[in-house]
Design a protein around this motif. Structure first.
Motif, PDB file in Angstrom:
ATOM      1  N   TRP A 191       0.855  -1.179   0.000  1.00 39.67           N
ATOM      2  CA  TRP A 191       0.000   0.000   0.000  1.00 39.67           C
ATOM      3  C   TRP A 191       0.896   1.237   0.000  1.00 39.67           C
ATOM      4  O   TRP A 191       2.073   1.195   0.386  1.00 39.67           O
ATOM      5  CB  TRP A 191      -0.934   0.018   1.219  1.00 39.67           C
ATOM      6  CG  TRP A 191      -0.213   0.119   2.532  1.00 39.67           C
ATOM      7  CD1 TRP A 191       0.140   1.252   3.210  1.00 39.67           C
ATOM      8  CD2 TRP A 191       0.268  -0.979   3.322  1.00 39.67           C
ATOM      9  NE1 TRP A 191       0.810   0.944   4.364  1.00 39.67           N
ATOM     10  CE2 TRP A 191       0.902  -0.414   4.463  1.00 39.67           C
ATOM     11  CE3 TRP A 191       0.205  -2.365   3.185  1.00 39.67           C
ATOM     12  CZ2 TRP A 191       1.477  -1.209   5.446  1.00 39.67           C
ATOM     13  CZ3 TRP A 191       0.786  -3.148   4.159  1.00 39.67           C
ATOM     14  CH2 TRP A 191       1.411  -2.580   5.278  1.00 39.67           C
ATOM     15  N   TRP A 195      -3.476   4.070  -2.079  1.00 41.11           N
ATOM     16  CA  TRP A 195      -3.996   2.829  -2.643  1.00 41.11           C
ATOM     17  C   TRP A 195      -3.556   1.596  -1.855  1.00 41.11           C
ATOM     18  O   TRP A 195      -2.444   1.546  -1.333  1.00 41.11           O
ATOM     19  CB  TRP A 195      -3.527   2.666  -4.089  1.00 41.11           C
ATOM     20  CG  TRP A 195      -3.920   3.771  -5.003  1.00 41.11           C
ATOM     21  CD1 TRP A 195      -3.140   4.815  -5.414  1.00 41.11           C
ATOM     22  CD2 TRP A 195      -5.196   3.956  -5.634  1.00 41.11           C
ATOM     23  NE1 TRP A 195      -3.840   5.646  -6.261  1.00 41.11           N
ATOM     24  CE2 TRP A 195      -5.112   5.137  -6.419  1.00 41.11           C
ATOM     25  CE3 TRP A 195      -6.394   3.242  -5.628  1.00 41.11           C
ATOM     26  CZ2 TRP A 195      -6.183   5.613  -7.167  1.00 41.11           C
ATOM     27  CZ3 TRP A 195      -7.455   3.714  -6.371  1.00 41.11           C
ATOM     28  CH2 TRP A 195      -7.357   4.880  -7.134  1.00 41.11           C
ATOM     29  N   ILE A 196      -4.449   0.607  -1.808  1.00 39.37           N
ATOM     30  CA  ILE A 196      -4.097  -0.740  -1.363  1.00 39.37           C
ATOM     31  C   ILE A 196      -3.989  -1.606  -2.606  1.00 39.37           C
ATOM     32  O   ILE A 196      -4.946  -1.710  -3.383  1.00 39.37           O
ATOM     33  CB  ILE A 196      -5.155  -1.316  -0.409  1.00 39.37           C
ATOM     34  CG1 ILE A 196      -5.287  -0.454   0.849  1.00 39.37           C
ATOM     35  CG2 ILE A 196      -4.789  -2.751  -0.016  1.00 39.37           C
ATOM     36  CD1 ILE A 196      -6.390  -0.929   1.791  1.00 39.37           C
ATOM     37  N   LYS A 252      -5.943  -2.296  -7.547  1.00 43.48           N
ATOM     38  CA  LYS A 252      -5.735  -1.311  -6.492  1.00 43.48           C
ATOM     39  C   LYS A 252      -7.069  -0.741  -6.028  1.00 43.48           C
ATOM     40  O   LYS A 252      -7.966  -0.475  -6.821  1.00 43.48           O
ATOM     41  CB  LYS A 252      -4.785  -0.200  -6.941  1.00 43.48           C
ATOM     42  CG  LYS A 252      -5.258   0.681  -8.072  1.00 43.48           C
ATOM     43  CD  LYS A 252      -4.209   1.761  -8.367  1.00 43.48           C
ATOM     44  CE  LYS A 252      -4.706   2.744  -9.409  1.00 43.48           C
ATOM     45  NZ  LYS A 252      -3.695   3.787  -9.707  1.00 43.48           N
ATOM     46  N   PRO A 264      -4.683   4.023   3.851  1.00 41.15           N
ATOM     47  CA  PRO A 264      -4.833   2.566   4.013  1.00 41.15           C
ATOM     48  C   PRO A 264      -4.414   2.056   5.386  1.00 41.15           C
ATOM     49  O   PRO A 264      -5.034   1.125   5.914  1.00 41.15           O
ATOM     50  CB  PRO A 264      -3.921   2.009   2.915  1.00 41.15           C
ATOM     51  CG  PRO A 264      -3.912   3.051   1.864  1.00 41.15           C
ATOM     52  CD  PRO A 264      -3.963   4.357   2.606  1.00 41.15           C
TER      53      PRO A 264
END
Length: 359
Positions: A191, A195-196, A252, A264
């Motif tokens: 992450w 975004w993850i 993502k 995240p």
């Protein structure tokens, strides 16, 4: 994903059960089956039924069932419970889901069409996100009460929450044959501040097994569903990698609460899968938007013994794994700039065509 948890699911389930029960009591099932399998035109009806069952995965609304069943299983019916002593070591572990490629998913080479990989990814990602992050999702859903995400003034942020898909990339290695079974191994890759990233490997079914499954579940009907099963723990080698992996994909996700982007690490920490950060969290109780929580730099004196588990060493392991994943993710993220390559009306086009019979 957010829509599913906002609905009054228990009431909907009870009402649906009552409707189906009353409807079933008024239908003479035996007569309906006999009328379908006998009489004029029975062979055509039987053929249609067989085709439907052979391609049940591609029947309308089955995709919705597959995705929603994953979400509802982990967020309502059978909430996952990662053992406390294994929680922080579970962050990068995979969730395994299996499927098969029916006729309707095959292209003109009688292989699984590359477009159908993405519908499978929707399902396996739903399992992973809800399975791993369910505690954080529940806290995010009730943010006004839990005060997980706060604004700059320190007030709980209101608004609808969501975990939205940003983009997907899939690299194909080997074809999946018609009706061939396969497994999807999905895990958190890394992450960044927004975004993850999730990586999914499409693997030949039965080729390998994990050393164990660690999840328990909090089912409505008691402790069941997940099992601790010992696998073979086979080490992946070059030959295995070449023969068993069909494709690899990266997706993502971004976490939103209203218009605010949630870092995240806020969701990961709320889910209990992050080890303690050395020095603590600087702003976990403060603003929790895209720019937070801030990293606290801590000087280590190196006094921990070899093999000794410390908060510092646990965090460093997670940070090292995350940096390893970011080496792949940064190339994926660079593709966002591709939108600027759209030429629009700056020049001529080769032609215009419809993509179907009518549209």
């Amino acid at each position: 994903m957010a829509s599913a948890t906002r609905l009054p699911l228990k009431s909907i389930l009870l009402a649906t059960s009552l409707v189906l029960g009353v409807s079933a009591s008024r239908i003479q099932l035996r007569s309906a089956v006999l009328n379908t399998l006998t009489g004029p035109g029975k062979y055509s009806r039987i053929a249609v039924i067989l085709v439907i069952f052979a391609n049940i995965k591609n029947v309308p609304f089955v995709w919705h069932y597959r995705v929603w069943s994953a979400i509802l299983r982990h967020c309502l019916f059978s909430k996952p419970q990662i053992p406390a002593d294994l929680a922080t070591s579970s962050l990068f572990l995979p969730v395994i889901s299996s499927s098969r490629s029916p006729l309707y998913e095959s292209d003109y080479n009688f292989h699984k069409s590359n477009s159908t990989y993405f519908s499978d990814l929707d399902v396996t990602r739903s399992h992973l996100v809800c399975c791993l992050l369910q505690p954080g999702i529940e806290r995010l859903q009730h943010n006004l009460r839990t005060k997980l995400v706060l604004d700059k003034e320190g007030n709980a942020v209101s608004g609808r929450w969501g975990i939205m898909l940003g983009s997907v990339m899939c690299s194909f290695k080997r074809e999946i044959g018609m009706y061939q079974s396969y497994e999807m191994w999905s895990r958190v890759l890394c992450w960044d501040r927004k975004w993850i990233y999730i990586v999914t490997h499409f693997v030949k079914k039965g080729t390998c097994k994990p050393t164990a499954y660690i999840l328990n579940d909090g089912s409505w009907f008691g402790k069941k569903g997940y099992k601790k099963v010992k696998g073979d723990g086979r080490v992946r080698d070059a030959e295995f990698d070449e023969k068993a992996i069909f494709a690899s994909a990266v997706s993502k996700y971004v976490v939103k609460l209203g218009r605010l982007t949630v870092h995240p690490e806020v969701l990961l920490q709320a889910s209990g899968v992050l080890p303690p950060r050395p020095g603590g969290w600087a702003t976990m109780s403060g603003p929790s938007g895209e720019s937070t929580p801030e990293i606290v730099e801590v000087e280590t004196n190196g006094t921990a013994e070899v093999g000794e588990a410390t908060e510092d060493s646990d965090w460093k392991k997670v940070e090292a794994e995350n940096k390893k994943g970011l080496k792949f993710a940064e190339h994926f993220a660079a593709m966002d700039a591709l939108h600027h390559e759209f030429s629009g009306s700056q020049g001529p086009a080769l032609g215009r065509y419809t993509t179907g019979l009518l549209w």
